[in-house]
Design a protein around this motif. Structure first.
Motif, PDB file in Angstrom:
ATOM      1  N   GLY B   9       0.805  -1.208   0.000  1.00 29.82           N
ATOM      2  CA  GLY B   9       0.000   0.000   0.000  1.00 29.82           C
ATOM      3  C   GLY B   9       0.839   1.259   0.000  1.00 29.82           C
ATOM      4  N   GLY B  10       0.157   2.401  -0.063  1.00 29.06           N
ATOM      5  CA  GLY B  10       0.875   3.672  -0.041  1.00 29.06           C
ATOM      6  C   GLY B  10       0.094   4.762  -0.717  1.00 29.06           C
ATOM      7  N   LEU B  11       0.787   5.879  -0.967  1.00 23.93           N
ATOM      8  CA  LEU B  11       0.196   7.039  -1.621  1.00 23.93           C
ATOM      9  C   LEU B  11       0.482   6.964  -3.119  1.00 23.93           C
ATOM     10  N   VAL B  12      -0.552   7.111  -3.913  1.00 24.56           N
ATOM     11  CA  VAL B  12      -0.399   7.041  -5.368  1.00 24.56           C
ATOM     12  C   VAL B  12      -1.265   8.107  -6.011  1.00 24.56           C
ATOM     13  N   GLN B  13      -0.803   8.638  -7.127  1.00 20.22           N
ATOM     14  CA  GLN B  13      -1.567   9.680  -7.816  1.00 20.22           C
ATOM     15  C   GLN B  13      -2.730   9.082  -8.607  1.00 20.22           C
ATOM     16  N   PRO B  14      -3.778   9.860  -8.799  1.00 26.60           N
ATOM     17  CA  PRO B  14      -4.898   9.376  -9.621  1.00 26.60           C
ATOM     18  C   PRO B  14      -4.421   8.973 -11.003  1.00 26.60           C
ATOM     19  N   GLY B  15      -4.960   7.867 -11.497  1.00 24.41           N
ATOM     20  CA  GLY B  15      -4.598   7.367 -12.811  1.00 24.41           C
ATOM     21  C   GLY B  15      -3.424   6.406 -12.817  1.00 24.41           C
ATOM     22  N   ARG B  16      -2.706   6.349 -11.688  1.00 26.87           N
ATOM     23  CA  ARG B  16      -1.543   5.456 -11.629  1.00 26.87           C
ATOM     24  C   ARG B  16      -1.946   4.072 -11.142  1.00 26.87           C
ATOM     25  N   SER B  17      -0.939   3.204 -11.023  1.00 26.87           N
ATOM     26  CA  SER B  17      -1.182   1.807 -10.641  1.00 26.87           C
ATOM     27  C   SER B  17      -0.491   1.457  -9.333  1.00 26.87           C
ATOM     28  N   ASP B  90     -10.995   5.068  -4.657  1.00 24.16           N
ATOM     29  CA  ASP B  90     -10.358   3.794  -4.325  1.00 24.16           C
ATOM     30  C   ASP B  90      -9.555   3.897  -3.027  1.00 24.16           C
ATOM     31  N   THR B  91      -9.461   5.098  -2.483  1.00 25.28           N
ATOM     32  CA  THR B  91      -8.763   5.278  -1.211  1.00 25.28           C
ATOM     33  C   THR B  91      -9.457   4.463  -0.129  1.00 25.28           C
ATOM     34  N   SER B 102     -18.990 -22.424   2.935  1.00 23.95           N
ATOM     35  CA  SER B 102     -20.233 -22.219   3.680  1.00 23.95           C
ATOM     36  C   SER B 102     -20.693 -20.766   3.606  1.00 23.95           C
ATOM     37  N   GLY B 103     -19.948 -19.945   2.870  1.00 23.50           N
ATOM     38  CA  GLY B 103     -20.456 -18.620   2.531  1.00 23.50           C
ATOM     39  C   GLY B 103     -20.114 -17.513   3.486  1.00 23.50           C
ATOM     40  N   TYR B 104     -19.099 -17.713   4.310  1.00 24.11           N
ATOM     41  CA  TYR B 104     -18.669 -16.597   5.140  1.00 24.11           C
ATOM     42  C   TYR B 104     -17.146 -16.497   5.113  1.00 24.11           C
ATOM     43  N   ILE B 105     -16.656 -15.386   5.611  1.00 21.09           N
ATOM     44  CA  ILE B 105     -15.219 -15.120   5.605  1.00 21.09           C
ATOM     45  C   ILE B 105     -14.677 -15.436   6.995  1.00 21.09           C
ATOM     46  N   ASP B 106     -13.819 -16.448   7.066  1.00 20.90           N
ATOM     47  CA  ASP B 106     -13.386 -16.859   8.400  1.00 20.90           C
ATOM     48  C   ASP B 106     -12.087 -16.195   8.870  1.00 20.90           C
ATOM     49  N   TYR B 107     -11.276 -15.690   7.929  1.00 23.06           N
ATOM     50  CA  TYR B 107     -10.053 -15.002   8.345  1.00 23.06           C
ATOM     51  C   TYR B 107      -9.856 -13.732   7.532  1.00 23.06           C
ATOM     52  N   TRP B 108      -9.407 -12.682   8.227  1.00 19.11           N
ATOM     53  CA  TRP B 108      -9.135 -11.382   7.642  1.00 19.11           C
ATOM     54  C   TRP B 108      -7.696 -10.988   8.007  1.00 19.11           C
ATOM     55  N   GLY B 109      -7.029 -10.306   7.069  1.00 18.26           N
ATOM     56  CA  GLY B 109      -5.742  -9.725   7.418  1.00 18.26           C
ATOM     57  C   GLY B 109      -5.937  -8.426   8.186  1.00 18.26           C
ATOM     58  N   GLN B 110      -4.821  -7.814   8.573  1.00 21.25           N
ATOM     59  CA  GLN B 110      -4.873  -6.532   9.286  1.00 21.25           C
ATOM     60  C   GLN B 110      -5.185  -5.364   8.356  1.00 21.25           C
ATOM     61  N   GLY B 111      -4.943  -5.572   7.080  1.00 22.00           N
ATOM     62  CA  GLY B 111      -5.253  -4.534   6.102  1.00 22.00           C
ATOM     63  C   GLY B 111      -4.061  -3.684   5.726  1.00 22.00           C
ATOM     64  N   VAL B 112      -4.136  -3.105   4.523  1.00 20.12           N
ATOM     65  CA  VAL B 112      -3.089  -2.207   4.040  1.00 20.12           C
ATOM     66  C   VAL B 112      -3.768  -0.977   3.456  1.00 20.12           C
ATOM     67  N   MET B 113      -3.223   0.182   3.769  1.00 22.12           N
ATOM     68  CA  MET B 113      -3.855   1.436   3.368  1.00 22.12           C
ATOM     69  C   MET B 113      -3.388   1.857   1.983  1.00 22.12           C
ATOM     70  N   VAL B 114      -4.341   2.250   1.153  1.00 21.13           N
ATOM     71  CA  VAL B 114      -4.059   2.812  -0.164  1.00 21.13           C
ATOM     72  C   VAL B 114      -4.700   4.195  -0.212  1.00 21.13           C
ATOM     73  N   THR B 115      -3.885   5.186  -0.525  1.00 18.14           N
ATOM     74  CA  THR B 115      -4.384   6.557  -0.635  1.00 18.14           C
ATOM     75  C   THR B 115      -4.140   7.048  -2.047  1.00 18.14           C
ATOM     76  N   VAL B 116      -5.214   7.441  -2.719  1.00 15.95           N
ATOM     77  CA  VAL B 116      -5.114   7.957  -4.082  1.00 15.95           C
ATOM     78  C   VAL B 116      -5.353   9.459  -4.038  1.00 15.95           C
ATOM     79  N   SER B 117      -4.280  10.184  -4.267  1.00 19.76           N
ATOM     80  CA  SER B 117      -4.363  11.644  -4.162  1.00 19.76           C
ATOM     81  C   SER B 117      -3.214  12.287  -4.918  1.00 19.76           C
ATOM     82  N   SER B 118      -3.479  13.468  -5.454  1.00 19.10           N
ATOM     83  CA  SER B 118      -2.423  14.197  -6.146  1.00 19.10           C
ATOM     84  C   SER B 118      -1.645  15.078  -5.176  1.00 19.10           C
TER      85      SER B 118
END
Lengths: 112, 118
Positions: B9-17, B90-91, B102-118
């Motif tokens: 994750g991280g800071l990325v400009q709009p339109g980038r990947s 997408d931020t 069985s249709g549920y989510i049994d494990y989740w990660g801690q997550g990673v932040m993505v910030t889309v901004s110029s």
């Protein structure tokens, strides 16, 4: 897509009380196997999201018995009996009957 | 113990990947579908993408279809999310998750932040 509505954004309760959180679906979540594809999750700051209930009423492993899932068709409820301090969190419902999977908007339990 | 650890994750400009990764451990990775879920700051949860255990099929909501690609490397027990043409909406924090049949989510990660901004 199936919309899930959790009417209450916040509920203020005291420890020891009983609370019910509702989740309403825009169409039935009953599949041909007789199960409802509705699950409940708890989010607490600094912790990973935790699954509490699946198939509307089945507790996941290790979830305390004070968490009770109920409901059918389009109306579902997560009840917490004798709320404990660690239960103050945000609760979400999720439907996985049809794509796209959709979540309710969340209900935050707050200390009265 | 099941662990899902996201990175990239991280800071990325709009339109980038940007490409996210999730390393899984504690279970037989190639036996399970995997899913990305995201959560915008102060908002609710949104399903982003799913992939079958073999990687043979993928699924997306309309909001990301054509821009995001989920993939996996079963030999490395790693899940990926390639995000192109990023938009400010997408931020979010992106969670790597393991859904069950069985249709549920049994494990989740801690997550990673993505910030889309110029």
């Amino acid at each position: 897509q199936i919309m899930l509505t959790q009417q209450a954004e916040s509920l203020w309760i005291s420890p020891g009380e009983r609370v019910s959180i509702t989740c309403r679906a825009s169409q039935s979540l009953l599949y041909t196997d007789g199960k409802h594809y509705l699950s409940w999750y708890q989010q607490r700051p600094g912790q990973t999201t935790k699954a509490l209930i699946y198939h509307a009423s089945v507790r996941t492993d290790g979830v305390p018995t004070r968490f009770i899932g109920s409901g059918s068709g389009t109306e579902f409820t997560l009840s917490i009996e004798h709320v404990q301090p660690e239960d103050f969190a945000i609760y979400y419902c999720l439907q996985t009957l049809k794509s796209p999977w959709t979540f309710g908007g969340g209900t935050k339990l707050e200390l009265k | 113990e099941v662990q899902l650890v996201e990175s990239g994750g991280g800071l990325v400009q709009p339109g980038r990947s940007l490409k996210l990764s999730c390393v899984a451990s504690g279970f037989t990775f190639n036996n399970y579908w995997m899913t990305w879920i995201r959560q915008a700051p102060g908002k609710g949860l949104e399903w982003v993408a799913s992939i079958t255990n073999t990687g043979g099929s993928t699924y997306y909501p309309d909001s990301v279809k054509g821009r995001f690609t989920i993939s996996r490397d079963n030999a490395k027990s790693t899940l990926y999310l390639q995000m192109n043409s990023l938009r400010s909406e997408d931020t979010a924090t992106y969670y790597c998750t393991r859904p069950l049949y069985s249709g549920y989510i049994d494990y989740w990660g801690q997550g990673v932040m993505v910030t889309v901004s110029s």
